[in-house]
Design an enzyme around this catalytic site. Structure first.
Site, mmCIF file in Angstrom:
data_model
loop_
_atom_site.group_PDB
_atom_site.id
_atom_site.type_symbol
_atom_site.label_atom_id
_atom_site.label_comp_id
_atom_site.label_asym_id
_atom_site.label_seq_id
_atom_site.Cartn_x
_atom_site.Cartn_y
_atom_site.Cartn_z
ATOM 1 N N TYR A 141 41.391 43.632 39.948
ATOM 2 C CA TYR A 141 40.268 43.182 39.119
ATOM 3 C C TYR A 141 39.530 42.039 39.823
ATOM 4 C CZ TYR A 141 37.779 40.668 35.470
ATOM 5 O OH TYR A 141 36.812 40.005 34.754
ATOM 6 N N PHE A 208 54.192 34.772 26.244
ATOM 7 C CA PHE A 208 54.580 35.283 27.558
ATOM 8 C C PHE A 208 55.044 34.144 28.475
ATOM 9 C CE2 PHE A 208 51.324 38.894 26.840
ATOM 10 C CZ PHE A 208 52.259 39.635 26.143
#
Ligand code: UFG
Length: 330
Positions: A141, A208
């Protein structure tokens, strides 16, 4: 008043841009294939449904309408997905954008505003991150976006394209009217996920990683309101319209907020306990990303208006509460 082509204008950031341009009295055409955007997020009469890779369509558009400036938002933007499907990212974010630039060149349009990303920097070697920080993207990306920035440099050399590349940090929030907002499927971003928990659509939020080298062990990000991003594009466009040259600017509030801090903000704004579950780190997450936006502040006079996480979450909550199923609600 100017005439804009907003490519990807039915997406999350694009639709807020379209609203900002219309509010300022400009003419807008939206080109979007609605693969990830929502037709309901823009006025129907402005929308041309089509694929950015459809060269005949681009040429037809540029022949029919005289655009002063092109704003380009149509891109895939999920880091994890880009690792799984790199070619989709290079095809969509890079090749198709090259086609758009070629169509612009043939039409004689030399003003381009490009949605870039903090992911072009990769793992930070210093904080805050300014625009001179090394660009070593760590995923497809980021590479797809960084490569297009380099393509823009080459186009400037070759035929005088002038561009502003805006490197977004964490775009979040929704239009204060509550009429347009963030609706991704599947959703992966922290703020909308928190609000889905508050709406009872998810049981809890996974954190996370709780062992990062940060003040509370969770990742730190620089959240910037979607309307402040749109405002920066307006300033960038005015800069090019006044004859200004190519520039690269960071867009962040220069304030780091941890995941736990964001959860607390969402609890306060929604009044919901929002249970959290400590989870494993997500691959590819840097511990801290905080922008220096000094360059755009001093050169273009940009100043974020919704500059606290609370403002960001408040506006997002207004949207999510009135559109619990996103655009499908309306
Ligand atoms: N997070 C959680 N739980 C979740 C979702 C996210 O703990 O369920 C954490 C992430 O690990 C991260 C923070 O919340 O630390 C923000 O995550 P987002 O997914 O909302 O955003 P990212 O920081 O991953 O991504 C943003 C942009 C990307 C850009 C990237 C640059 O959305 O387009 O920054 O690294 F590429």
């Amino acid at each position: 008043m100017a005439n804009y082509l907003v490519v990807g204008g039915a997406g999350y950031i694009g639709s807020h841009m379209v609203r900002t341009l219309l509010d300022a009295g400009h003419d807008v055409t939206v080109l979007d294939d609605i693969s990830r955007g929502h037709a309901a997020s823009v006025p129907a009469e402005l929308l041309v449904r089509g694929d950015l890779g459809d060269r005949a369509l681009l040429d037809e558009l540029f022949t029919q309408r005289r655009f002063d400036c092109v704003m380009h938002f149509a891109a895939f933007a999920q880091v994890g997905e880009s690792v799984q499907e790199p070619l989709a990212y290079y095809r969509n974010n890079t090749s198709r954008a090259v086609e758009l630039l070629d169509a612009m060149k043939h039409a004689g349009i030399d003003r381009f505003i490009f949605s870039s990303t903090a992911a072009t920097y990769g793992e930070p070697v210093r904080l805050p991150i300014d625009e001179d920080h090394p660009t070593v993207p760590t995923n497809p990306y980021g590479r797809s976006k960084r490569f297009l920035e380099q393509v823009l440099d080459d186009c400037e050399q070759a035929w005088g394209l002038r561009s502003v590349r805006l490197r977004y940090f964490n775009a979040a929030g929704a239009h204060p009217s509550g009429e347009i907002g963030e609706d991704h499927s599947p959703e992966s971003h922290l703020v909308p996920l928190l609000l889905q928990v508050a709406l009872g659509q998810r049981k809890d939020i996974a954190i996370f990683g709780t062992d990062w080298d940060t003040r509370d062990g969770t990742c730190i990000r620089d959240y910037v309101h979607i309307c402040d991003l749109a405002k920066a594009h307006m300033l960038a466009s005015e800069h090019l319209a006044a004859g200004g040259g190519t520039r690269t600017f960071n867009l962040g509030c220069e304030e780091g907020t941890s995941v736990r801090e964001m959860i607390d903000v969402a609890r306060k704004v929604t009044g919901h306990p929002i249970p959290s579950v400590d989870s494993a780190r997500r691959a590819g997450d840097p511990a801290r990303l905080v922008a220096s936006s000094a360059r755009i502040r001093s050169e273009l006079g940009w100043a974020p208006e919704f500059d606290t996480p609370e403002w960001i979450v408040r506006t997002a909550w207004r949207w999510h509460r009135s559109h619990p199923q996103g655009y499908a609600t309306s």
